[in-house]
Design a protein around this motif. Structure first.
Motif, mmCIF file in Angstrom:
data_model
loop_
_atom_site.group_PDB
_atom_site.id
_atom_site.type_symbol
_atom_site.label_atom_id
_atom_site.label_comp_id
_atom_site.label_asym_id
_atom_site.label_seq_id
_atom_site.Cartn_x
_atom_site.Cartn_y
_atom_site.Cartn_z
ATOM 1 N N VAL A 29 2.222 5.616 9.773
ATOM 2 C CA VAL A 29 1.415 6.538 9.718
ATOM 3 C C VAL A 29 1.631 7.470 11.012
ATOM 4 O O VAL A 29 1.888 6.703 11.919
ATOM 5 N N GLN A 74 2.296 11.781 2.475
ATOM 6 C CA GLN A 74 0.815 11.837 1.957
ATOM 7 C C GLN A 74 -0.020 11.944 3.014
ATOM 8 O O GLN A 74 0.233 11.470 4.231
ATOM 9 N N TRP A 99 0.955 -1.242 -0.047
ATOM 10 C CA TRP A 99 0.021 -0.002 -0.070
ATOM 11 C C TRP A 99 0.892 1.434 0.152
ATOM 12 O O TRP A 99 0.490 2.273 -0.579
ATOM 13 N N LEU A 152 -3.411 11.429 4.917
ATOM 14 C CA LEU A 152 -4.587 10.496 4.397
ATOM 15 C C LEU A 152 -5.902 11.049 4.748
ATOM 16 O O LEU A 152 -6.167 11.825 5.497
ATOM 17 N N THR A 185 1.143 9.464 5.965
ATOM 18 C CA THR A 185 1.997 8.334 5.910
ATOM 19 C C THR A 185 3.053 8.625 4.950
ATOM 20 O O THR A 185 3.023 9.426 3.968
ATOM 21 N N ALA A 244 1.515 5.978 -3.720
ATOM 22 C CA ALA A 244 1.885 7.475 -4.075
ATOM 23 C C ALA A 244 2.936 7.324 -4.880
ATOM 24 O O ALA A 244 3.328 8.578 -5.483
#
Lengths: 114, 317
Positions: B201, B181, A43, B183, B161, A47
């Protein structure tokens, strides 16, 4: 072409013998592997996007000069006077090719080919 | 005395450090391990309490006993003759690592930084927990393979994350990058693949600006990085061109915590990243034991090359 997987590092859950004297991989052919389907692919890679600049123009244009112990271009001009930011910037994603921090923070013998 | 720089062939920052050491009349030897074995030879003998001998290139002879400081910049992997089989190449590489790498790693010099310490410092979970123990503010962080845990964490507050290791990947003949990024709802709805490996995270920290703090020996240089774009605000690495830089003072408590962190991790150099909140609180993100600093000098005028040259010149005498 099959990717050169970082076996020495990835197969050892904590720092391996390799990590104790880490060496960055010499540039080689780029992996042509295709991304796995969603669900198989980690996962965290969702990005991932192609960098704006591909290739490594600075490393291609300059070579090491053993007399001055610095890099020069074909005309003998020093890299430091060229304005290039090669190996000065973190993840610039610009015109300098691969310059991500990891190269310097930690460089196992067999990282992803860059 | 002499300074040994282990670096790749084309490296502008290494060039400048070579020049700075020359200006200080300090003997410097720059070596790339990628020259081994054809252009780099080792002849070392254990004598007394140390390895003695020479490291020889076609144009340079490095007396191991004279090395008082080593800058472990970014040396490259050994290059063996093309005629070797894969098994033979692996054998040669391992022998060279233990042999050449082992002799160099045991030199009683000032290491900036010792490669084994670089390896330790590469582990972000180690960084985060050690930083917190040193009194630094560290965002709440989750490392997991569990989608439910990610969603629960995200419900408690805005989250980002980022990758634990390299933020680059090569596939399809392309170099790819991923930055931090945020979330969002869409991202949290599809967490397929999270079980494949561990993921980090972290709680989003409200940001006035970011800081790259360069520590060289006992010198602290903090550069504020002020991004002008939404992408750069999330992760300044994504927008170098749009960022502004200026030097800021390091708060005493941060300085104290970072000094302790450097001591525990046995580092003489590091580039640390902080978020500074609108309230002025410094929040630790990571410590890069081999992080870049050349562009900070160019953007701010801070004399970082000189600081590093001075540190290496002092070495261990």
């Amino acid at each position: 072409m099959t990717a050169v997987l970082p076996e020495e590092f990835a197969h050892d859950p904590i720092a391996s013998h390799s990590a104790r004297f880490p060496l960055g991989q010499v540039a080689g052919p780029l992996s042509q592997d295709r991304p796995s389907p969603r669900g198989v692919r980690p996962w965290g890679l969702v990005a991932m996007r192609p960098a704006r600049a591909q290739g490594d123009p600075v490393r291609e244009a300059f070579t090491y000069d053993s007399i001055t112990q610095t890099s020069v271009d074909a005309a003998g001009r020093p890299l430091v006077t060229s304005g290039a930011t090669a190996n000065k910037v973190t993840s610039n994603d610009g015109d300098e090719g691969p310059s991500e921090d990891y190269t310097y923070d930690f460089c196992p013998d067999s990282p992803y080919p860059v | 005395m002499s300074v040994l720089i282990l670096a790749e062939d084309v490296d502008a920052t290494a060039d400048e450090v070579v020049r700075a050491l020359g200006e200080r009349a300090v003997p410097v030897h720059r070596v790339n391990t990628a020259w081994f074995p054809s252009q780099l030879r080792l002849d070392a003998r254990l004598q007394g309490h140390r390895w003695t001998g020479v490291l020889q290139t076609p144009s340079r002879r490095v007396e191991l006993e004279e090395v008082t400081a080593v800058w472990y910049r970014s040396p490259r992997a050994y290059r063996f003759p093309s005629g070797l089989s894969d098994a033979e190449r692996a054998h040669a590489a391992l022998e060279a690592k233990y042999g050449l790498g082992g002799v160099l790693a045991s030199l009683p010099a000032l290491w900036v930084n010792h490669p084994a310490r670089l390896a330790d410092a590469a582990y972000k979970p180690v960084q985060l927990v050690t930083a917190r123990r040193c009194g630094l503010n560290v965002p709440d962080t989750l490392i997991t393979q569990d989608a439910g845990a990610v969603r629960l964490f995200a419900e408690e507050g805005a989250s980002v994350t980022k990758l634990l290791g390299s933020n680059t990947l090569v596939e399809q003949g392309l170099r790819k990058l991923a930055f931090t990024q945020l979330l969002d709802r869409d991202g949290l709805a599809d967490l397929r693949g999270i079980e494949v490996t561990t993921h980090l995270v972290q709680r989003w920290v409200p940001k006035a600006y970011e800081v790259r703090l360069i520590v060289i020996g006992t010198e602290f240089t903090a550069a504020a990085i002020r991004s002008a774009t939404p992408q750069g605000h999330l992760d300044w690495r994504a927008d170098h061109d749009g960022a502004g830089y200026d030097l800021v003072p390091t708060p005493a408590a941060v300085r104290s915590g970072v000094a302790e962190l450097m001591q525990i991790m046995d580092l003489r150099y590091a580039a640390l990243d902080f978020v500074v909140t609108p309230g002025g609180e410094w929040v630790f993100l990571e410590i890069n034991a081999g992080g870049q600093f050349g562009w900070i000098q160019e953007r701010t005028g801070a004399p970082l090359i000189g600081q590093l040259a001075d540190l290496l010149a002092r070495g261990i005498r």
